[in-house]
Design an enzyme around this catalytic site. Structure first.
Site, PDB file in Angstrom:
ATOM      1  N   ARG A 122       0.823  -1.199   0.000  1.00 33.81           N
ATOM      2  CA  ARG A 122       0.000   0.000   0.000  1.00 33.81           C
ATOM      3  C   ARG A 122       0.864   1.259   0.000  1.00 33.81           C
ATOM      4  NH1 ARG A 122      -1.679   3.880  -0.897  1.00 33.81           N
ATOM      5  NH2 ARG A 122      -3.507   5.034  -0.178  1.00 33.81           N
ATOM      6  N   TYR A 123       1.909   1.266   0.821  1.00 35.20           N
ATOM      7  CA  TYR A 123       2.779   2.441   0.943  1.00 35.20           C
ATOM      8  C   TYR A 123       4.063   2.166   0.160  1.00 35.20           C
ATOM      9  CZ  TYR A 123      -0.391   3.345   4.823  1.00 35.20           C
ATOM     10  OH  TYR A 123      -1.518   3.539   5.588  1.00 35.20           O
ATOM     11  N   ARG A 126       7.238   0.338   2.011  1.00 36.29           N
ATOM     12  CA  ARG A 126       7.077  -0.827   2.878  1.00 36.29           C
ATOM     13  C   ARG A 126       5.960  -1.739   2.364  1.00 36.29           C
ATOM     14  NH1 ARG A 126       5.569   3.963   4.787  1.00 36.29           N
ATOM     15  NH2 ARG A 126       3.638   4.195   5.989  1.00 36.29           N
ATOM     16  N   CYS A 135      -3.953 -17.978  14.863  1.00 33.48           N
ATOM     17  CA  CYS A 135      -3.624 -17.203  16.065  1.00 33.48           C
ATOM     18  C   CYS A 135      -3.839 -18.102  17.281  1.00 33.48           C
ATOM     19  CB  CYS A 135      -4.550 -15.988  16.183  1.00 33.48           C
ATOM     20  SG  CYS A 135      -4.352 -14.883  14.781  1.00 33.48           S
ATOM     21  N   CYS A 139      -9.075 -12.799  18.417  1.00 32.01           N
ATOM     22  CA  CYS A 139      -9.627 -11.557  18.966  1.00 32.01           C
ATOM     23  C   CYS A 139     -10.880 -11.191  18.175  1.00 32.01           C
ATOM     24  CB  CYS A 139      -8.623 -10.421  18.841  1.00 32.01           C
ATOM     25  SG  CYS A 139      -6.951 -10.910  19.282  1.00 32.01           S
ATOM     26  N   CYS A 142     -10.700  -8.395  15.520  1.00 34.78           N
ATOM     27  CA  CYS A 142      -9.618  -8.499  14.522  1.00 34.78           C
ATOM     28  C   CYS A 142     -10.023  -7.901  13.174  1.00 34.78           C
ATOM     29  CB  CYS A 142      -9.264  -9.971  14.341  1.00 34.78           C
ATOM     30  SG  CYS A 142      -7.982 -10.228  13.105  1.00 34.78           S
ATOM     31  N   ARG A 144      -8.639  -8.667  10.428  1.00 33.68           N
ATOM     32  CA  ARG A 144      -8.465  -9.662   9.349  1.00 33.68           C
ATOM     33  C   ARG A 144      -9.275 -10.921   9.647  1.00 33.68           C
ATOM     34  NH1 ARG A 144      -2.578  -8.497   8.849  1.00 33.68           N
ATOM     35  NH2 ARG A 144      -2.512  -6.687   7.465  1.00 33.68           N
ATOM     36  N   ASP A 304     -11.322  -0.283  13.117  1.00 34.29           N
ATOM     37  CA  ASP A 304     -11.621  -0.284  11.681  1.00 34.29           C
ATOM     38  C   ASP A 304     -13.072  -0.665  11.403  1.00 34.29           C
ATOM     39  OD1 ASP A 304      -9.046   0.409  10.931  1.00 34.29           O
ATOM     40  OD2 ASP A 304      -8.373  -1.675  10.842  1.00 34.29           O
ATOM     41  N   ASP A 341      -7.440   4.216  10.232  1.00 35.69           N
ATOM     42  CA  ASP A 341      -7.069   3.656   8.933  1.00 35.69           C
ATOM     43  C   ASP A 341      -8.266   3.896   8.017  1.00 35.69           C
ATOM     44  OD1 ASP A 341      -5.015   2.461   7.522  1.00 35.69           O
ATOM     45  OD2 ASP A 341      -4.767   0.887   9.036  1.00 35.69           O
ATOM     46  N   LYS A 348      -3.423   5.703   6.653  1.00 40.90           N
ATOM     47  CA  LYS A 348      -3.671   6.125   8.028  1.00 40.90           C
ATOM     48  C   LYS A 348      -3.802   7.640   8.092  1.00 40.90           C
ATOM     49  CE  LYS A 348      -1.100   2.400  10.157  1.00 40.90           C
ATOM     50  NZ  LYS A 348      -0.621   1.868   8.855  1.00 40.90           N
TER      51      LYS A 348
HETATM   52  S1  SF4 Z   1      -5.811  -9.180  16.126  1.00 42.60           S
HETATM   53 FE1  SF4 Z   1      -6.325 -10.788  14.602  1.00 42.60          FE
HETATM   54  S2  SF4 Z   1      -4.365 -11.374  13.732  1.00 42.60           S
HETATM   55 FE2  SF4 Z   1      -3.921 -10.288  15.636  1.00 42.60          FE
HETATM   56  S3  SF4 Z   1      -3.800 -11.910  17.185  1.00 42.60           S
HETATM   57 FE3  SF4 Z   1      -5.874 -11.143  17.213  1.00 42.60          FE
HETATM   58  S4  SF4 Z   1      -6.983 -12.513  15.858  1.00 42.60           S
HETATM   59 FE4  SF4 Z   1      -4.827 -12.792  15.421  1.00 42.60          FE
END
Ligand code: SF4
Length: 379
Positions: A122-123, A126, A135, A139, A142, A144, A304, A341, A348
């Site tokens: 994207r940038y 980087r 994971c 979470c 998350c 993603r 997000d 973001d 950002k």
């Molecule tokens: S935020 Fe998403 S990618 Fe990061 S540890 Fe938690 S579940 Fe995994």
């Protein structure tokens, strides 16, 4: 640091009453004994005194994966409706409720900036390489979560990794690679080492940055052996993801120390989460405790616009207010940058309050942290 740890014994005693401390401190035991899927969640809810919640979570469990380490669960206090750790790790029916109009599974348009799966550019200078979609604990906020059940998001096999290195070589302006996922540090060590070897073999790649939540959810996995391996790839930076002071335990501190003693600087990215940390006192405690364990508070992300996380999003004005208070109340080392973001991959944007009230030709007018107005003559 100790008050939460002292209170965090209840679920551990109920779920794993006879566990020996050596097994508890062994990350392999923690991984083998993760609570996963419907069965694991049912056990957790039963012991947390809310078994009836399970029925409302069936759809959510089919849409999004669930797993949590015994260690992270042990940080939960009794009331799972309000506990900051429980809110982050126990699924909610709101994850599959009607999404807000601007929410999407991929609000940052990572797909658009991926020349092929597993690499996001994207940038200019980087790139992000997604090395895993696994994971230790998933979470609920998350950004993603769309990738959790989709292995095709991650490069697999020699040809795919060759494509990654060729892309990096052909874009000589890329000097920094962010190794992300999923959690990169959860990969088998030899496999991760091979990936880091490949990435650092690209002449223009000067710096690696790894994003991990292991110090938060499975700190015993940050072993001396892992640190010795990571150390070989300096300059390497690690971004942790602590969101609440309850997560800064002695175990987390030891994990961070092991990385730091290997010469790896740590900074932290938090997400502002409704009901978890969206108040001044919590963010201040979090940031001051991070400073105490020598982890620099780096970003505070506005949550997000990810489908399945709407219930975590708090008013941006609340975030601004927290940042205003932080400025007057604590040192700059404890103050992260509050950023959004922007959707569509627009990058950002800083949401920092400014003390510069007005800028004229010869005079800049400031408001001090105590609310006084000061004019600074520029000529
Ligand atoms: S935020 Fe998403 S990618 Fe990061 S540890 Fe938690 S579940 Fe995994």
């Amino acid at each position: 640091m100790t008050s939460y740890a002292a209170r965090a014994v209840n679920l551990k005693q109920k779920l794993w009453p006879d566990i020996h401390k050596d097994a508890w401190s062994d990350y392999r035991w923690q991984l083998r004994n993760r609570l996963t899927g419907r069965k694991g969640l049912s056990r957790l809810l039963r012991h947390a005194g809310q078994p009836e919640r399970l029925e409302s979570l069936d759809k959510c469990l089919s849409a999004y994966k669930w797993a949590a380490t015994p260690y992270y669960i042990s940080l939960i206090e009794k009331d799972i409706d309000r506990d900051p750790v429980a809110l982050q790790v126990i699924p909610s029916p709101e994850e599959i409720g009607p999404a807000r109009p601007h929410s999407s599974p991929d609000p940052l348009s990572e797909k658009r900036y991926s020349p092929f799966p597993g690499l996001i550019h994207r940038y200019k200078d980087r790139a992000v390489v997604l090395v895993s979609n696994h994971c230790a604990s998933y979470c609920r906020h998350c950004n993603r979560k769309r990738t959790w059940n989709r292995p095709e998001f991650v490069p697999a096999g020699k040809t795919a990794w060759q494509a990654v290195t060729e892309y990096l070589e052909n874009h000589s302006q890329i000097r920094e690679v962010l190794v992300s996922g999923g959690d990169p540090l959860l990969l088998p060590q030899k496999y991760l080492e091979n990936i880091l070897d490949l990435l650092t073999s690209v002449p223009n790649v000067e710096v690696l940055r790894i994003g991990t939540r292991l110090p938060v959810v499975l700190p015993m996995a940050i072993t001396d052996k892992l640190c010795r391996m990571l150390k070989k790839y300096r300059p390497i930076w690690i971004n942790t993801h602590f969101n609440h002071p309850a997560e800064i335990t002695k175990e987390a501190q030891r994990a961070c120390e092991r990385l730091q003693m290997s010469g790896i600087p740590l900074s932290n990215q938090s997400v502002l989460l409704k009901g978890v940390n969206d108040d001044f006192k919590t963010i201040k405690n979090l940031c001051c405790n991070l400073q105490k364990i020598m982890v620099r508070p780096y970003y505070l992300f506005h949550c997000d616009f990810v489908k399945g996380t709407d219930h975590f999003r708090t008013d941006i004005r609340k975030g601004i207010d927290i940042m205003e208070k932080m400025w007057g109340d604590t040192g700059g080392m404890c103050i992260p940058r509050y950023v959004v973001d922007l959707p569509g991959g627009m990058g950002k944007a800083r949401v920092m309050p400014s003390d510069l009230e007005r800028l004229d030709q010869d005079v800049a007018t400031f408001k001090t942290f105590e609310g006084r107005v000061i004019k600074l003559h520029l000529s």
